[in-house]
Design an enzyme around this catalytic site. Sequence first.
Site, PDB file in Angstrom:
ATOM      1  N   GLY A 173      25.736 -50.727 -36.618  1.00 16.53           N
ATOM      2  CA  GLY A 173      26.681 -50.165 -37.598  1.00 16.53           C
ATOM      3  C   GLY A 173      26.693 -50.976 -38.891  1.00 16.53           C
ATOM      4  O   GLY A 173      26.065 -52.031 -38.971  1.00 16.53           O
ATOM      5  N   GLU A 218      24.525 -51.092 -28.528  1.00 20.11           N
ATOM      6  CA  GLU A 218      24.834 -49.868 -29.278  1.00 20.11           C
ATOM      7  C   GLU A 218      25.265 -48.816 -28.268  1.00 20.11           C
ATOM      8  O   GLU A 218      25.118 -49.003 -27.063  1.00 20.11           O
ATOM      9  CB  GLU A 218      23.629 -49.401 -30.093  1.00 20.11           C
ATOM     10  CG  GLU A 218      23.777 -49.640 -31.600  1.00 20.11           C
ATOM     11  CD  GLU A 218      25.025 -48.993 -32.216  1.00 20.11           C
ATOM     12  OE1 GLU A 218      25.448 -47.926 -31.733  1.00 20.11           O
ATOM     13  OE2 GLU A 218      25.580 -49.538 -33.183  1.00 20.11           O
ATOM     14  N   ARG A 219      25.794 -47.686 -28.762  1.00 18.99           N
ATOM     15  CA  ARG A 219      26.214 -46.610 -27.852  1.00 18.99           C
ATOM     16  C   ARG A 219      24.979 -46.021 -27.181  1.00 18.99           C
ATOM     17  O   ARG A 219      23.897 -45.984 -27.807  1.00 18.99           O
ATOM     18  CB  ARG A 219      27.014 -45.544 -28.608  1.00 18.99           C
ATOM     19  CG  ARG A 219      26.213 -44.817 -29.597  1.00 18.99           C
ATOM     20  CD  ARG A 219      26.968 -43.839 -30.447  1.00 18.99           C
ATOM     21  NE  ARG A 219      26.213 -43.664 -31.664  1.00 18.99           N
ATOM     22  CZ  ARG A 219      25.058 -43.050 -31.751  1.00 18.99           C
ATOM     23  NH1 ARG A 219      24.516 -42.483 -30.684  1.00 18.99           N
ATOM     24  NH2 ARG A 219      24.403 -42.973 -32.895  1.00 18.99           N
ATOM     25  N   HIS A 247      38.543 -46.612 -50.349  1.00 17.89           N
ATOM     26  CA  HIS A 247      37.383 -46.986 -49.530  1.00 17.89           C
ATOM     27  C   HIS A 247      36.245 -46.008 -49.769  1.00 17.89           C
ATOM     28  O   HIS A 247      36.449 -44.910 -50.279  1.00 17.89           O
ATOM     29  CB  HIS A 247      37.740 -46.986 -48.037  1.00 17.89           C
ATOM     30  CG  HIS A 247      38.495 -48.207 -47.598  1.00 17.89           C
ATOM     31  ND1 HIS A 247      39.855 -48.318 -47.725  1.00 17.89           N
ATOM     32  CD2 HIS A 247      38.066 -49.374 -47.044  1.00 17.89           C
ATOM     33  CE1 HIS A 247      40.234 -49.502 -47.268  1.00 17.89           C
ATOM     34  NE2 HIS A 247      39.177 -50.168 -46.852  1.00 17.89           N
ATOM     35  N   LYS A 262      34.438 -43.474 -44.633  1.00 14.88           N
ATOM     36  CA  LYS A 262      35.564 -43.941 -43.801  1.00 14.88           C
ATOM     37  C   LYS A 262      36.263 -42.760 -43.130  1.00 14.88           C
ATOM     38  O   LYS A 262      36.527 -41.747 -43.763  1.00 14.88           O
ATOM     39  CB  LYS A 262      36.553 -44.748 -44.654  1.00 14.88           C
ATOM     40  CG  LYS A 262      37.656 -45.367 -43.818  1.00 14.88           C
ATOM     41  CD  LYS A 262      38.304 -46.541 -44.512  1.00 14.88           C
ATOM     42  CE  LYS A 262      39.418 -47.139 -43.668  1.00 14.88           C
ATOM     43  NZ  LYS A 262      38.908 -47.749 -42.435  1.00 14.88           N
ATOM     44  N   GLY A 307      43.475 -49.241 -42.019  1.00 10.20           N
ATOM     45  CA  GLY A 307      44.198 -50.181 -41.157  1.00 10.20           C
ATOM     46  C   GLY A 307      44.826 -51.297 -41.984  1.00 10.20           C
ATOM     47  O   GLY A 307      45.934 -51.758 -41.687  1.00 10.20           O
TER      48      GLY A 307
END
Length: 265
Positions: free
Chosen positions: A10, A33-34, A154, A158, A164
């Site tokens: 990422g 990683e996934r 951002h 995003k 957050g």
Amino acid sequence: MRIGIVGGSGRMGQMLIREVLGNKAATLSGATERPGSAAIGRDLGTLIGADPVGVAITDDPAALFANSDAVIDFTAPAATVSHAALAAQHGTALIVGTTGLSPDDHAKLKDAAAKAPLVVAANFSLGVTLLAGLVRKVAATLGDDWDIEIVEMHHRHKVDAPSGTALALGQAAASGRGVNLADVKDAVRDGHTGARTAGDIGFATLRGGDVVGDHTVIFATEAERLELSHKAGSRAIFARGAVRAALWAAGKAPGIYSMDDVLGL
Ligand code: NAD
């Protein structure tokens, strides 16, 4: 100190690999990683455009937690919750940068913190950690006749809003005022909204381009306005803070810690 990275391909994952490889106090224990990610099997060095390091990205987080003193997680809420369970199982420190966590997700992190040290922060930069402290102090000093508004911008990728960090700054302002953010949060204004409700903390969200993260907290009253701002120029600041948190947290007693704890504020 062995540090592992989940979500290694990422935007933040790659920054984190770079920071750990460049830190003499740390050894990169691996990265995941996934399942199904095109990055599985790639060398962690070549993944970030550096020389090969002889360690490949895997889809086996259990092995990574077993072989790490600390793991850094900037992924997605569902992944972070499952990583927290692995941290608890192995007693591995977990550094959580993922945002957009629900109250239920936070409850699961709290459960994991009974068995492992977790550092959870919506923003790992030194500047924003200090900004939150300043916002708390200013909100506690100024009366309720000062309206508080938080503006953030951002990059276009995003997926959660407000950021957050904006919410954490809202929490800081609310705690300075001695109120619950949930009771005074005003994050959506559209159409005929009526006048501003006294005591509310407002949020405005901007998205576009490649902005790493801009936050401004505005205190406004009759004829006077105070603005506190932070602008992130590179994701490296978050990665640096997260690696510092990992070095600090490994071996600490189980519990949930913040960047204030890491920096001794
Ligand atoms: P990104 O989409 O570029 O990276 C997330 C990575 O996680 C992806 O590569 C994805 O494949 C991987 N991932 C998802 N599920 C996984 C799983 N089960 N196992 C392993 N990997 C998995 O996003 P990003 O810009 O790097 O941001 C990631 C998160 O970090 C977001 O929540 C973002 O808001 C947050 N963030 C926090 C801070 C901070 O200081 N706390 C700073 C920047 C970003």
